[in-house]
Scaffold this motif. Structure first.
Motif, PDB file in Angstrom:
ATOM      1  N   PHE A  97      40.719  41.253  41.923  1.00 58.23           N
ATOM      2  CA  PHE A  97      39.770  40.175  41.645  1.00 58.23           C
ATOM      3  C   PHE A  97      39.688  39.760  40.175  1.00 58.23           C
ATOM      4  O   PHE A  97      38.954  38.833  39.844  1.00 58.23           O
ATOM      5  CB  PHE A  97      38.370  40.584  42.141  1.00 58.23           C
ATOM      6  CG  PHE A  97      38.346  41.001  43.580  1.00 58.23           C
ATOM      7  CD1 PHE A  97      38.583  40.083  44.587  1.00 58.23           C
ATOM      8  CD2 PHE A  97      38.120  42.326  43.938  1.00 58.23           C
ATOM      9  CE1 PHE A  97      38.574  40.461  45.929  1.00 58.23           C
ATOM     10  CE2 PHE A  97      38.109  42.719  45.266  1.00 58.23           C
ATOM     11  CZ  PHE A  97      38.338  41.789  46.260  1.00 58.23           C
ATOM     12  N   GLY A  98      40.428  40.444  39.310  1.00 58.47           N
ATOM     13  CA  GLY A  98      40.387  40.090  37.903  1.00 58.47           C
ATOM     14  C   GLY A  98      39.238  40.760  37.164  1.00 58.47           C
ATOM     15  O   GLY A  98      38.554  41.646  37.689  1.00 58.47           O
TER      16      GLY A  98
ATOM     17  N   PRO B   3      32.253  35.437  40.435  1.00 58.17           N
ATOM     18  CA  PRO B   3      31.780  34.195  41.055  1.00 58.17           C
ATOM     19  C   PRO B   3      31.756  34.318  42.579  1.00 58.17           C
ATOM     20  O   PRO B   3      32.786  34.532  43.208  1.00 58.17           O
ATOM     21  CB  PRO B   3      32.818  33.153  40.608  1.00 58.17           C
ATOM     22  CG  PRO B   3      33.390  33.701  39.343  1.00 58.17           C
ATOM     23  CD  PRO B   3      33.415  35.193  39.541  1.00 58.17           C
ATOM     24  N   GLY B   4      30.582  34.273  43.160  1.00 63.20           N
ATOM     25  CA  GLY B   4      30.456  34.299  44.612  1.00 63.20           C
ATOM     26  C   GLY B   4      30.528  35.665  45.250  1.00 63.20           C
ATOM     27  O   GLY B   4      30.443  35.789  46.474  1.00 63.20           O
ATOM     28  N   MET B   5      30.722  36.725  44.460  1.00 66.24           N
ATOM     29  CA  MET B   5      30.812  38.066  45.043  1.00 66.24           C
ATOM     30  C   MET B   5      30.391  39.106  44.009  1.00 66.24           C
ATOM     31  O   MET B   5      30.213  38.796  42.827  1.00 66.24           O
ATOM     32  CB  MET B   5      32.230  38.383  45.520  1.00 66.24           C
ATOM     33  CG  MET B   5      33.271  38.438  44.421  1.00 66.24           C
ATOM     34  SD  MET B   5      34.806  39.298  44.873  1.00 66.24           S
ATOM     35  CE  MET B   5      34.299  41.017  44.777  1.00 66.24           C
ATOM     36  N   GLU B   6      30.206  40.330  44.483  1.00 68.10           N
ATOM     37  CA  GLU B   6      29.960  41.426  43.566  1.00 68.10           C
ATOM     38  C   GLU B   6      30.695  42.673  44.052  1.00 68.10           C
ATOM     39  O   GLU B   6      31.061  42.792  45.230  1.00 68.10           O
ATOM     40  CB  GLU B   6      28.468  41.715  43.416  1.00 68.10           C
ATOM     41  CG  GLU B   6      27.778  42.251  44.641  1.00 68.10           C
ATOM     42  CD  GLU B   6      26.300  42.541  44.388  1.00 68.10           C
ATOM     43  OE1 GLU B   6      25.739  41.985  43.420  1.00 68.10           O
ATOM     44  OE2 GLU B   6      25.720  43.317  45.160  1.00 68.10           O
ATOM     45  N   ALA B   7      30.920  43.576  43.142  1.00 69.13           N
ATOM     46  CA  ALA B   7      31.585  44.842  43.445  1.00 69.13           C
ATOM     47  C   ALA B   7      30.617  45.973  43.156  1.00 69.13           C
ATOM     48  O   ALA B   7      29.933  45.969  42.128  1.00 69.13           O
ATOM     49  CB  ALA B   7      32.848  44.996  42.604  1.00 69.13           C
ATOM     50  N   SER B   8      30.569  46.945  44.068  1.00 63.58           N
ATOM     51  CA  SER B   8      29.698  48.112  43.908  1.00 63.58           C
ATOM     52  C   SER B   8      30.571  49.363  43.896  1.00 63.58           C
ATOM     53  O   SER B   8      31.412  49.551  44.786  1.00 63.58           O
ATOM     54  CB  SER B   8      28.694  48.203  45.062  1.00 63.58           C
ATOM     55  OG  SER B   8      27.926  47.019  45.147  1.00 63.58           O
ATOM     56  N   ILE B   9      30.360  50.214  42.912  1.00 66.36           N
ATOM     57  CA  ILE B   9      31.210  51.383  42.721  1.00 66.36           C
ATOM     58  C   ILE B   9      30.359  52.618  42.478  1.00 66.36           C
ATOM     59  O   ILE B   9      29.377  52.569  41.737  1.00 66.36           O
ATOM     60  CB  ILE B   9      32.170  51.147  41.529  1.00 66.36           C
ATOM     61  CG1 ILE B   9      33.252  50.135  41.919  1.00 66.36           C
ATOM     62  CG2 ILE B   9      32.809  52.452  41.054  1.00 66.36           C
ATOM     63  CD1 ILE B   9      34.101  49.656  40.763  1.00 66.36           C
TER      64      ILE B   9
ATOM     65  N   LYS C 279      53.291  43.097  38.479  1.00 69.70           N
ATOM     66  CA  LYS C 279      52.035  42.369  38.356  1.00 69.70           C
ATOM     67  C   LYS C 279      50.844  43.276  38.661  1.00 69.70           C
ATOM     68  O   LYS C 279      49.696  42.841  38.603  1.00 69.70           O
ATOM     69  CB  LYS C 279      52.036  41.163  39.304  1.00 69.70           C
ATOM     70  CG  LYS C 279      53.092  40.121  38.977  1.00 69.70           C
ATOM     71  CD  LYS C 279      53.036  38.955  39.933  1.00 69.70           C
ATOM     72  CE  LYS C 279      54.099  37.914  39.597  1.00 69.70           C
ATOM     73  NZ  LYS C 279      54.068  36.760  40.537  1.00 69.70           N
ATOM     74  N   LEU C 280      51.119  44.527  38.989  1.00 67.84           N
ATOM     75  CA  LEU C 280      50.053  45.437  39.388  1.00 67.84           C
ATOM     76  C   LEU C 280      49.613  46.297  38.208  1.00 67.84           C
ATOM     77  O   LEU C 280      48.572  46.070  37.614  1.00 67.84           O
ATOM     78  CB  LEU C 280      50.515  46.272  40.580  1.00 67.84           C
ATOM     79  CG  LEU C 280      50.879  45.443  41.833  1.00 67.84           C
ATOM     80  CD1 LEU C 280      51.406  46.340  42.924  1.00 67.84           C
ATOM     81  CD2 LEU C 280      49.665  44.668  42.324  1.00 67.84           C
ATOM     82  N   ASN C 281      50.411  47.295  37.844  1.00 66.26           N
ATOM     83  CA  ASN C 281      50.056  48.137  36.698  1.00 66.26           C
ATOM     84  C   ASN C 281      50.573  47.496  35.411  1.00 66.26           C
ATOM     85  O   ASN C 281      51.398  48.046  34.700  1.00 66.26           O
ATOM     86  CB  ASN C 281      50.616  49.547  36.888  1.00 66.26           C
ATOM     87  CG  ASN C 281      49.900  50.313  37.976  1.00 66.26           C
ATOM     88  OD1 ASN C 281      49.328  49.714  38.884  1.00 66.26           O
ATOM     89  ND2 ASN C 281      49.927  51.622  37.900  1.00 66.26           N
ATOM     90  N   SER C 282      50.061  46.336  35.132  1.00 68.52           N
ATOM     91  CA  SER C 282      50.479  45.552  33.981  1.00 68.52           C
ATOM     92  C   SER C 282      49.612  45.879  32.773  1.00 68.52           C
ATOM     93  O   SER C 282      48.535  46.482  32.900  1.00 68.52           O
ATOM     94  CB  SER C 282      50.358  44.058  34.301  1.00 68.52           C
ATOM     95  OG  SER C 282      48.998  43.717  34.527  1.00 68.52           O
ATOM     96  N   HIS C 283      50.064  45.457  31.608  1.00 68.25           N
ATOM     97  CA  HIS C 283      49.248  45.627  30.403  1.00 68.25           C
ATOM     98  C   HIS C 283      47.901  44.931  30.567  1.00 68.25           C
ATOM     99  O   HIS C 283      46.861  45.473  30.181  1.00 68.25           O
ATOM    100  CB  HIS C 283      49.978  45.054  29.190  1.00 68.25           C
ATOM    101  CG  HIS C 283      51.194  45.822  28.800  1.00 68.25           C
ATOM    102  ND1 HIS C 283      52.082  45.369  27.845  1.00 68.25           N
ATOM    103  CD2 HIS C 283      51.678  47.016  29.213  1.00 68.25           C
ATOM    104  CE1 HIS C 283      53.050  46.246  27.687  1.00 68.25           C
ATOM    105  NE2 HIS C 283      52.841  47.253  28.521  1.00 68.25           N
ATOM    106  N   ALA C 284      47.916  43.738  31.131  1.00 65.95           N
ATOM    107  CA  ALA C 284      46.683  42.958  31.280  1.00 65.95           C
ATOM    108  C   ALA C 284      45.694  43.665  32.201  1.00 65.95           C
ATOM    109  O   ALA C 284      44.487  43.725  31.911  1.00 65.95           O
ATOM    110  CB  ALA C 284      47.008  41.565  31.815  1.00 65.95           C
ATOM    111  N   ASN C 285      46.176  44.203  33.317  1.00 65.09           N
ATOM    112  CA  ASN C 285      45.275  44.892  34.234  1.00 65.09           C
ATOM    113  C   ASN C 285      44.746  46.193  33.641  1.00 65.09           C
ATOM    114  O   ASN C 285      43.568  46.541  33.816  1.00 65.09           O
ATOM    115  CB  ASN C 285      45.988  45.168  35.559  1.00 65.09           C
ATOM    116  CG  ASN C 285      46.119  43.923  36.414  1.00 65.09           C
ATOM    117  OD1 ASN C 285      45.338  42.980  36.277  1.00 65.09           O
ATOM    118  ND2 ASN C 285      47.107  43.901  37.293  1.00 65.09           N
TER     119      ASN C 285
END
Length: 326
Positions: A192-193, A220-226, A296-302
């Protein structure tokens, strides 16, 4: 063949070596330990031809092309930058650094020296997570992500008896968030970024690290609970709730059984089998990057986005590591 050295002689390195030997292109040639005795014992155990007690000498060595770093988190940045400065590729155990500032320096070193640097977070590289990615559109508009990783640590028994082991020492940048919470946060970021906002709380132990905690991340429009903990257990499934259905994931750290429960009552098993050692997929991805592939998964950005969430959660909890003050 990619010739690997390893830093760290603990159980996680044992598992990495076992897994890596299932992957084509992996050759284990060197080990570093602070003592010659440990290095020699580990080398004999795994058939490793070269041992080092000086990390700089290992980095200079012509015997390795890449290194797997499994030292305490507080040592990751210094060691990774050292090896990358000598042209060695780095696979660094999660979390890759103590904080985002360190991680940014590591990423810059990789770019400056034209080497591969990847965080060894296995979950997002497993077939089960691929199933999550491929089937996510079936849920319609996603409204909630929930993930829990609560696993009572055997080292907590020693802590309760008065012995503080490394897992609960702030000087090693350890604790529940860094060790277990990252398994919930990294997949969230991949899917989700970076969130717009993070609200976090946690329980700090007397040693100076967190024993457990929770956070809510707003999108935007959602939330994550951890939720995460090293002082209690949980058997809750992870869930991604959408307007058309809910996806359940048996274990966010090693996703294997993935089921979609649609609003009309249907259930669809979309699991993909894990056919090898779970850590072999990260080694395979890392070698692929060295050979010119892209992830695109374990990228520097992520990795950086996940670390920024960790930093913000620690800031709100008042959890400070010595590494933050350097």
């Amino acid at each position: 063949m990619i010739r690997f050295g390893v830093i760290g002689t603990n159980w996680i390195t044992d598992h990495l070596i076992e897994a890596a030997r299932e992957v084509g292109g992996f050759a284990l040639t060197a080990v570093y330990s602070r003592t010659e005795e440990k290095a020699a014992a580990f080398a004999e155990k795994h058939g490793i031809p070269f041992t080092f007690t000086d990390a700089a000498a290992m980095a200079e060595s012509g015997e390795i092309d890449a290194v797997y770093i499994a030292s305490p988190t507080s040592m990751h940045a210094e060691q990774a930058i050292l090896f990358m400065s000598k042209g060695k590729h780095v696979l660094c155990e999660k979390p890759a650094a103590s904080n985002a500032r360190e991680l940014q320096r590591m990423i810059e070193a990789a770019e400056r020296h034209d080497v591969v640097f990847m965080e060894a977070l296995k979950s997002t590289l497993l077939p089960g997570f691929q199933a999550v990615l491929e089937n996510l559109p079936k849920l319609g508009t996603v409204r909630r992500y929930f993930a829990s990783y609560c696993q009572y640590s055997s080292r907590y028994d020693a802590y309760r008896a008065g012995q503080v082991l490394n897992a609960f020492k702030p000087e090693f940048s350890n604790g529940a968030l860094m060790d277990l919470g990252v398994y919930c946060i990294y997949p969230m970021v991949v899917l989700f970024g970076q969130p717009e906002e993070v609200r976090a709380s946690g329980y700090l132990l007397d040693s100076g690290v967190d024993g457990q905690g929770s956070l809510i991340a707003k999108y935007p429009g959602m939330e994550a609970s951890i939720m995460y903990s090293k002082i209690s257990n949980s058997s809750l499934l992870a869930e991604i709730q959408g307007e058309e259905g809910t996806m359940t994931i048996d274990s966010i750290n090693i996703p294997k059984t993935i089921t979609i429960h649609y609003r009309d009552g249907r259930a669809e098993d979309v699991s993909k089998p894990t056919e090898r050692h779970t850590m072999s997929y990260e080694v395979e991805a890392f070698i692929g990057l060295i050979r010119g592939g892209q992830s695109k998964l374990n990228s520097h950005a992520n990795s950086l986005a996940a670390m920024q969430v960790l930093d913000e959660a620690r800031r709100q909890q008042g959890l400070v590591f010595p590494a933050d003050l350097k």
